[in-house]
Enzyme design. Structure first.
Site, PDB file in Angstrom:
ATOM      1  N   CYS A  97       0.881  -1.158   0.000  1.00 25.41           N
ATOM      2  CA  CYS A  97       0.000   0.000   0.000  1.00 25.41           C
ATOM      3  C   CYS A  97       0.926   1.217   0.000  1.00 25.41           C
ATOM      4  O   CYS A  97       1.990   1.186   0.618  1.00 25.41           O
ATOM      5  CB  CYS A  97      -0.864  -0.004   1.261  1.00 25.41           C
ATOM      6  SG  CYS A  97      -2.120   1.303   1.228  1.00 25.41           S
ATOM      7  N   ASN A 201      -9.729   3.477   3.568  1.00 23.14           N
ATOM      8  CA  ASN A 201      -9.027   4.761   3.534  1.00 23.14           C
ATOM      9  C   ASN A 201      -8.244   4.981   2.248  1.00 23.14           C
ATOM     10  O   ASN A 201      -7.409   5.855   2.191  1.00 23.14           O
ATOM     11  CB  ASN A 201      -8.104   4.851   4.737  1.00 23.14           C
ATOM     12  CG  ASN A 201      -7.249   3.618   4.818  1.00 23.14           C
ATOM     13  OD1 ASN A 201      -7.342   2.757   3.946  1.00 23.14           O
ATOM     14  ND2 ASN A 201      -6.432   3.527   5.825  1.00 23.14           N
ATOM     15  N   HIS A 202      -8.497   4.178   1.229  1.00 19.71           N
ATOM     16  CA  HIS A 202      -7.825   4.421  -0.048  1.00 19.71           C
ATOM     17  C   HIS A 202      -8.514   5.579  -0.744  1.00 19.71           C
ATOM     18  O   HIS A 202      -9.724   5.728  -0.656  1.00 19.71           O
ATOM     19  CB  HIS A 202      -7.835   3.146  -0.893  1.00 19.71           C
ATOM     20  CG  HIS A 202      -7.089   2.033  -0.218  1.00 19.71           C
ATOM     21  ND1 HIS A 202      -7.567   0.756  -0.106  1.00 19.71           N
ATOM     22  CD2 HIS A 202      -5.904   2.060   0.435  1.00 19.71           C
ATOM     23  CE1 HIS A 202      -6.692   0.025   0.573  1.00 19.71           C
ATOM     24  NE2 HIS A 202      -5.687   0.800   0.914  1.00 19.71           N
ATOM     25  N   GLU A 205      -7.061  11.969  -4.532  1.00 26.33           N
ATOM     26  CA  GLU A 205      -7.379  13.304  -4.029  1.00 26.33           C
ATOM     27  C   GLU A 205      -6.748  14.386  -4.880  1.00 26.33           C
ATOM     28  O   GLU A 205      -5.583  14.273  -5.268  1.00 26.33           O
ATOM     29  CB  GLU A 205      -6.855  13.400  -2.584  1.00 26.33           C
ATOM     30  CG  GLU A 205      -7.697  14.241  -1.664  1.00 26.33           C
ATOM     31  CD  GLU A 205      -7.357  13.984  -0.192  1.00 26.33           C
ATOM     32  OE1 GLU A 205      -8.108  13.258   0.477  1.00 26.33           O
ATOM     33  OE2 GLU A 205      -6.338  14.509   0.276  1.00 26.33           O
ATOM     34  N   MET A 375      -9.369  13.236   4.730  1.00 26.31           N
ATOM     35  CA  MET A 375     -10.088  13.910   3.642  1.00 26.31           C
ATOM     36  C   MET A 375     -10.564  15.312   4.046  1.00 26.31           C
ATOM     37  O   MET A 375     -11.028  16.064   3.200  1.00 26.31           O
ATOM     38  CB  MET A 375     -11.275  13.071   3.193  1.00 26.31           C
ATOM     39  CG  MET A 375     -12.272  12.814   4.295  1.00 26.31           C
ATOM     40  SD  MET A 375     -13.557  11.704   3.714  1.00 26.31           S
ATOM     41  CE  MET A 375     -14.243  11.196   5.285  1.00 26.31           C
ATOM     42  N   HIS A 398       3.643   7.575   8.018  1.00 20.42           N
ATOM     43  CA  HIS A 398       2.983   7.384   6.721  1.00 20.42           C
ATOM     44  C   HIS A 398       1.653   8.129   6.646  1.00 20.42           C
ATOM     45  O   HIS A 398       1.015   8.172   5.610  1.00 20.42           O
ATOM     46  CB  HIS A 398       2.777   5.908   6.432  1.00 20.42           C
ATOM     47  CG  HIS A 398       1.559   5.310   7.067  1.00 20.42           C
ATOM     48  ND1 HIS A 398       1.248   5.465   8.399  1.00 20.42           N
ATOM     49  CD2 HIS A 398       0.573   4.549   6.533  1.00 20.42           C
ATOM     50  CE1 HIS A 398       0.121   4.824   8.659  1.00 20.42           C
ATOM     51  NE2 HIS A 398      -0.304   4.250   7.553  1.00 20.42           N
ATOM     52  N   GLY A 401      -2.431   8.616  11.222  1.00 19.87           N
ATOM     53  CA  GLY A 401      -2.661   7.462  12.101  1.00 19.87           C
ATOM     54  C   GLY A 401      -4.007   7.593  12.788  1.00 19.87           C
ATOM     55  O   GLY A 401      -4.399   8.679  13.205  1.00 19.87           O
TER      56      GLY A 401
HETATM   57  P1  5GP Z   1      -3.155   3.406   5.939  1.00 21.42           P
HETATM   58  O1  5GP Z   1      -2.073   3.200   4.972  1.00 21.42           O
HETATM   59  O2  5GP Z   1      -2.703   3.095   7.337  1.00 21.42           O
HETATM   60  O3  5GP Z   1      -4.350   2.661   5.558  1.00 21.42           O
HETATM   61  O4  5GP Z   1      -3.521   4.945   5.882  1.00 21.42           O
HETATM   62  C1  5GP Z   1      -2.534   5.920   5.733  1.00 21.42           C
HETATM   63  C2  5GP Z   1      -2.954   7.274   6.202  1.00 21.42           C
HETATM   64  O5  5GP Z   1      -3.778   7.904   5.223  1.00 21.42           O
HETATM   65  C3  5GP Z   1      -3.825   7.328   7.443  1.00 21.42           C
HETATM   66  O6  5GP Z   1      -3.043   7.235   8.615  1.00 21.42           O
HETATM   67  C4  5GP Z   1      -4.505   8.671   7.315  1.00 21.42           C
HETATM   68  O7  5GP Z   1      -3.816   9.683   8.022  1.00 21.42           O
HETATM   69  C5  5GP Z   1      -4.454   8.979   5.831  1.00 21.42           C
HETATM   70  N1  5GP Z   1      -5.794   9.094   5.202  1.00 21.42           N
HETATM   71  C6  5GP Z   1      -6.858   8.277   5.363  1.00 21.42           C
HETATM   72  N2  5GP Z   1      -7.889   8.680   4.602  1.00 21.42           N
HETATM   73  C7  5GP Z   1      -7.466   9.792   3.935  1.00 21.42           C
HETATM   74  C8  5GP Z   1      -8.074  10.654   2.961  1.00 21.42           C
HETATM   75  O8  5GP Z   1      -9.213  10.505   2.550  1.00 21.42           O
HETATM   76  N3  5GP Z   1      -7.319  11.682   2.486  1.00 21.42           N
HETATM   77  C9  5GP Z   1      -6.036  11.903   2.906  1.00 21.42           C
HETATM   78  N4  5GP Z   1      -5.366  12.928   2.372  1.00 21.42           N
HETATM   79  N5  5GP Z   1      -5.439  11.103   3.810  1.00 21.42           N
HETATM   80  C10 5GP Z   1      -6.141  10.063   4.316  1.00 21.42           C
HETATM   81 MN    MN Z   2      -1.849   2.748   3.090  1.00 22.89          MN
HETATM   82 MN    MN Z   3      -3.973   0.120   2.136  1.00 21.15          MN
END
Ligand code: 5GP
Ligand code: MN
Ligand code: MN
Length: 475
Positions: A97, A201-202, A205, A375, A398, A401
């Site tokens: 990821c 959370n993908h 943007e 977001m 990353h 969190g």
């Molecule tokens: P993870 O890789 O752990 O699934 O997520 C990585 C990070 O992406 C999360 O810790 C969070 O801060 C960020 N994140 C999650 N959703 C969004 C989003 O919709 N937009 C943005 N810019 N960052 C996000």
């Molecule tokens: Mn991720």
């Molecule tokens: Mn992921």
């Protein structure tokens, strides 16, 4: 909080070895982040420090939170020749990821009148959501070629250009991938999922650069205040998850036979030199290629949307970096250069200036470190530092969190209301799942600015630019 936790500086905390720990545990965070940090992180990072062949220390980044076995935001390196292990839980289920960010050269004010249409078109053309499928169907031969070739395979099939590859880790193609180690079930799950965001959370943007913290690095990354970039966050979809699940099971069964005494089953691992360890590495590298191909195809779809609505726009890749991997790297430990297997789970590689694996154009400045926030708040771009090499094996946070579980978030927020509220702030959300939006409420994350500040002050990576969301296509 844990008695053994000792403050070393305003942004560094240490747990000296006790019990079965082989090395110390180090947590990078300021006082407020430490106070709010899930106690599970301290327990998990302490457990990681007991694993065979671990080198220097087990690390937690400022965005760390509870994960499966290893915390998310965890970094640990192992020496294969000292009995070192590889762990499926130390890589994470969404193998490779990661985030890529594209330069558009467009001013936010020029994009503003087209925001609705861009949001709608991107949402139509980029499949998102649980089990979403794309237009590409891979037969057995195509699947293996993709798993061997990564983003290079995608470029060879017309998705992007050679110039893109130069801006991707491993030049877009991870060596040592073994599609033969990937189960038929994992491949079946992936047959029509290339070019899809997935769920949770993908995101894809459109972001406005609202602040520049380091003009020299920003200039080199072509980041200008008031301009728009596109960031894509996704991974290896069903294939990565399936590989993680299957090898975790295999490692739980195999570990006792290798004399590994696990403090927690979730830390299941196998010696790097063992057949299970080698099979996992081959399969994991294939999943890395799957993620790189996936982000490459999504980039192509994004470019098509921009070409339709804003003809003449060039979306060029600034960088693509993964945050769930295990990579073979050379690091200097106590004055000795050693080949290590660095696990980064929810942690971004952050190579400093001069690293030979960086693209020529960026080598003297350092690696772009791409960090999501949420977001509704901000995201950041950082750059790897020289001193980062002596800390956490050149790794940084990353994201922000999570600060609460998905379940807790759905009790506190409603998807529809969130979408409306963000729209009133000029942020357009498009998602197939309102429940998913509630789970991802900006309030369910830590303060990304505090996290990034801690990473910067700890010397893990240096702040370059702050981004604000304009449009978010959410999985
Ligand atoms: P993870 O890789 O752990 O699934 O997520 C990585 C990070 O992406 C999360 O810790 C969070 O801060 C960020 N994140 C999650 N959703 C969004 C989003 O919709 N937009 C943005 N810019 N960052 C996000
Ligand atoms: Mn991720
Ligand atoms: Mn992921």
């Amino acid at each position: 909080q844990l008695d053994q936790l000792k403050q070393v500086s305003d942004v560094e905390w240490r747990i000296a070895p006790f019990g079965k720990m082989r090395v110390p545990a180090v947590i990078y965070a300021d006082q407020a982040l430490i106070t709010e940090m899930d106690d599970k992180v301290f327990e998990q990072i302490t457990n990681v420090a007991t694993l065979p062949g671990i080198v220097q220390a087990a690390y937690a980044m400022p965005d760390a939170h509870w994960g499966y076995g290893f915390p998310i935001g965890g970094v640990a390196a192992f020496d294969a020749d000292a009995g070192g292990v590889v762990s499926a839980g130390g890589v994470g289920f969404d193998i490779s990821c990661g985030v890529r960010t594209l330069h558009t050269g467009l001013k936010a004010e020029d994009v503003a009148p087209l925001k609705q249409r861009l949001a709608d078109r991107l949402f139509t053309h980029i499949p998102a959501g649980v089990g979403s499928t794309g237009k590409l169907r891979l037969d057995a031969g195509g699947m293996d070629a993709m798993l061997r070739g990564g983003a290079r395979w995608a470029v060879e099939h017309g998705y992007g250009s050679e110039a893109d590859l130069d801006r991707i880790e491993e030049h877009g193609c991870m060596a040592g991938a073994e599609p033969g180690q990937v189960s038929e079930h994992a491949k079946r799950r992936q047959r029509d999922e290339i070019g899809t965001l997935g769920s949770g959370n993908h995101y894809l943007e459109l972001q406005e650069i609202v602040e520049i913290h380091d003009t020299k690095a920003a200039d080199r990354f072509r980041l200008r205040q008031g301009e728009v970039v596109v960031s894509i966050h996704c991974g290896s979809r069903g294939l990565g998850h399936q590989i993680g699940t299957e090898f975790l099971r295999q490692m739980v069964i195999a570990a006792p036979g290798y004399g590994i005494d696990l403090p927690d089953r979730e830390l299941a691992c196998a010696p790097i030199h063992s057949p299970v360890g080698q099979a996992y590495l081959g399969a994991m590298r294939a999943a890395v290629n799957c993620a790189l191909a996936n982000r490459q195809v999504i980039t192509h779809l994004t470019r098509k949307v921009f070409a339709d609505l804003l003809p003449g726009t060039h979306l060029s890749l600034i960088y693509d970096v993964s945050h769930n991997t295990c990579k073979e790297e050379w690091h200097t430990v106590d004055g000795q250069t050693r080949r290590l297997y660095v696990h980064r789970k929810g942690a971004t590689r952050a190579f400093g200036p001069g690293h030979p694996s960086l693209p020529g154009e960026l080598r003297d400045i350092g690696q772009p470190v791409l960090i999501g926030g949420s977001m509704g708040t901000a995201s950041y771009i950082l750059v790897g530092t020289e001193e980062g090499g002596t800390r956490a094996f050149s790794s940084a946070c990353h994201g922000a969190g999570r600060s609460m579980s998905r379940h807790q978030a759905t009790r506190q927020w409603h998807g529809r209301a969130l979408v409306d509220e963000l729209a009133s702030q000029g942020i357009l959300i498009r998602s197939p799942s309102l429940r998913g939006v509630a789970e991802e409420a900006p309030g369910a994350y830590k303060d990304v600015s505090a996290v990034v500040e801690a990473a910067d002050r700890a010397g893990l990576a240096r702040k370059v630019a702050k981004l604000k969301p304009l449009v978010c296509i959410k999985g």
